[in-house]
Design a protein around this motif. Structure first.
Motif, mmCIF file in Angstrom:
data_model
loop_
_atom_site.group_PDB
_atom_site.id
_atom_site.type_symbol
_atom_site.label_atom_id
_atom_site.label_comp_id
_atom_site.label_asym_id
_atom_site.label_seq_id
_atom_site.Cartn_x
_atom_site.Cartn_y
_atom_site.Cartn_z
ATOM 1 N N ARG A 1 -39.982 15.765 3.463
ATOM 2 C CA ARG A 1 -38.772 15.517 3.869
ATOM 3 C C ARG A 1 -37.886 14.389 3.441
ATOM 4 O O ARG A 1 -38.766 13.405 3.509
ATOM 5 C CB ARG A 1 -38.398 15.461 5.447
ATOM 6 N N PRO A 2 -36.944 14.256 2.694
ATOM 7 C CA PRO A 2 -36.267 12.938 2.257
ATOM 8 C C PRO A 2 -35.819 12.116 3.409
ATOM 9 O O PRO A 2 -35.252 12.908 4.462
ATOM 10 C CB PRO A 2 -35.146 13.325 1.336
ATOM 11 N N LYS A 3 -35.623 11.053 3.122
ATOM 12 C CA LYS A 3 -34.858 9.942 4.196
ATOM 13 C C LYS A 3 -33.487 9.755 3.753
ATOM 14 O O LYS A 3 -32.455 9.579 4.664
ATOM 15 C CB LYS A 3 -35.611 8.775 4.348
ATOM 16 N N THR A 4 -33.348 10.188 2.403
ATOM 17 C CA THR A 4 -31.884 9.821 1.981
ATOM 18 C C THR A 4 -31.640 10.870 1.006
ATOM 19 O O THR A 4 -32.585 11.244 0.299
ATOM 20 C CB THR A 4 -31.907 8.454 1.386
ATOM 21 N N VAL A 5 -30.470 11.646 0.925
ATOM 22 C CA VAL A 5 -29.941 12.415 0.081
ATOM 23 C C VAL A 5 -28.686 12.046 -0.512
ATOM 24 O O VAL A 5 -27.846 11.698 0.264
ATOM 25 C CB VAL A 5 -29.824 13.703 0.734
ATOM 26 N N ALA A 6 -28.561 12.188 -1.771
ATOM 27 C CA ALA A 6 -27.283 11.817 -2.485
ATOM 28 C C ALA A 6 -26.751 13.095 -3.008
ATOM 29 O O ALA A 6 -27.395 13.829 -3.638
ATOM 30 C CB ALA A 6 -27.412 10.962 -3.442
ATOM 31 N N ASP B 1 -40.740 10.542 11.799
ATOM 32 C CA ASP B 1 -40.923 9.181 12.127
ATOM 33 C C ASP B 1 -39.859 8.566 13.019
ATOM 34 O O ASP B 1 -39.773 7.563 13.646
ATOM 35 C CB ASP B 1 -40.801 8.304 11.026
ATOM 36 N N GLY B 2 -39.086 9.744 13.503
ATOM 37 C CA GLY B 2 -37.817 9.533 14.238
ATOM 38 C C GLY B 2 -36.416 9.099 13.975
ATOM 39 O O GLY B 2 -35.659 8.933 14.436
ATOM 40 N N SER B 3 -36.691 8.925 12.351
ATOM 41 C CA SER B 3 -35.345 8.230 12.002
ATOM 42 C C SER B 3 -34.472 9.544 11.564
ATOM 43 O O SER B 3 -34.810 10.748 11.671
ATOM 44 C CB SER B 3 -35.675 7.451 10.704
ATOM 45 N N LYS B 4 -33.237 9.202 11.246
ATOM 46 C CA LYS B 4 -32.135 10.236 10.744
ATOM 47 C C LYS B 4 -31.962 10.147 9.421
ATOM 48 O O LYS B 4 -31.928 9.155 8.800
ATOM 49 C CB LYS B 4 -30.899 9.984 11.619
ATOM 50 N N LEU B 5 -31.749 11.396 8.811
ATOM 51 C CA LEU B 5 -31.474 11.586 7.336
ATOM 52 C C LEU B 5 -30.048 10.939 7.153
ATOM 53 O O LEU B 5 -29.271 11.088 7.936
ATOM 54 C CB LEU B 5 -31.167 13.061 7.170
ATOM 55 N N GLN B 6 -29.984 10.006 5.988
ATOM 56 C CA GLN B 6 -28.700 9.346 5.484
ATOM 57 C C GLN B 6 -28.413 10.259 4.407
ATOM 58 O O GLN B 6 -29.079 10.354 3.510
ATOM 59 C CB GLN B 6 -29.086 8.033 5.353
ATOM 60 N N VAL B 7 -27.108 10.468 4.289
ATOM 61 C CA VAL B 7 -26.440 11.052 3.019
ATOM 62 C C VAL B 7 -25.627 10.178 2.506
ATOM 63 O O VAL B 7 -24.643 9.550 3.032
ATOM 64 C CB VAL B 7 -25.775 12.354 3.624
#
Length: 232
Positions: A33-38, A84-90
């Motif tokens: 899973r990515p942490k960031t998506v553009a 890891d508990g973080s949220k995806l950032q777009v």
């Protein structure tokens, strides 16, 4: 190129006749899973401009601004927290077709994305430079339309204008580190309306489109997947 894209779209339609939604081919090796998506998208064709003028008059000449905000909100709200508990950032970026002679990018047919004949990942021009991200989603040839399917007088004598809104587009996912294509597809999403198209219909159509495009990917949810930083 446009003709080739038309043939590919026609082939997909014939090969997958009867299968609604997003017709996608996603790499079996994409297990993180990515942490960031553009999200990088080009111009959208609004076939029935009356709907846009009625519902979003402030965006008649800048629809990409509404689309950019809506895509970001929809993707982030639908993504489950990462392991890891973080949220995806777009991040979203609009690239205008025909701006200073720059044509649309072509991500559907090729393993590489090109803008004005150059590799999209190497362009330093501020107008075109891509934001840093783990995964890139390119959306092109976006077509949004509304078609009446019925009408008449409903309860209390209210005039009904029943119909369907549709959104169609080609899209491709790319690895932010290797720049390899992770998958691609042809998107078809529908939203039924009564009494005419409303702001709610626009929003629901985009949420359906996001679900369809990400359906077979691990981006929004994957219980057994690690995040990108853990796997690479």
């Amino acid at each position: 190129m446009k003709y080739l894209k038309f043939l590919l779209g026609a082939f997909l339609s014939l090969a997958l006749a009867g299968c609604g939604g997003s017709r996608a081919s996603i790499s079996e090796d994409w297990n993180w899973r990515p942490k960031t998506v553009a999200v990088i998208f080009s111009d959208a064709r609004i076939e029935n401009t009356d709907d846009l003028e009625d519902d979003w008059p402030e965006y008649v000449n800048s629809f990409h601004e509404w689309m950019s905000a809506e895509l970001k909100q929809d993707i982030e709200s639908m993504a489950r927290p990462l392991s890891d508990g973080s949220k995806l950032q777009v991040f979203t970026k609009y690239i205008a077709v025909g701006d200073s002679g720059i044509p649309t990018f072509y991500a559907f047919e090729s393993d590489k994305v090109t803008i004005d004949g150059k590799d999209a990942f190497t362009i330093s021009d501020e107008r075109l430079a891509l934001p840093a991200a783990d995964v890139y989603l390119f959306i092109e040839d976006i077509d949004i339309n509304s078609v009446l399917t019925g009408g008449g007088l409903g309860l209390l004598g209210l005039l009904l204008h029943e119909g369907i809104m549709t959104m169609k587009a080609f899209y491709s996912f790319y690895d932010g580190k290797t720049h390899e294509r992770l998958g691609n597809g042809y998107l078809e999403a529908e939203e039924e309306y009564v009494f005419g198209v409303s702001k709610s219909n626009w929003k629901k159509l985009f949420r359906r489109s996001v679900k369809r495009a990400f359906n077979k990917t691990p981006v929004l949810r994957c219980d057994q997947c690690s995040v990108r930083s853990e796997t690479n």
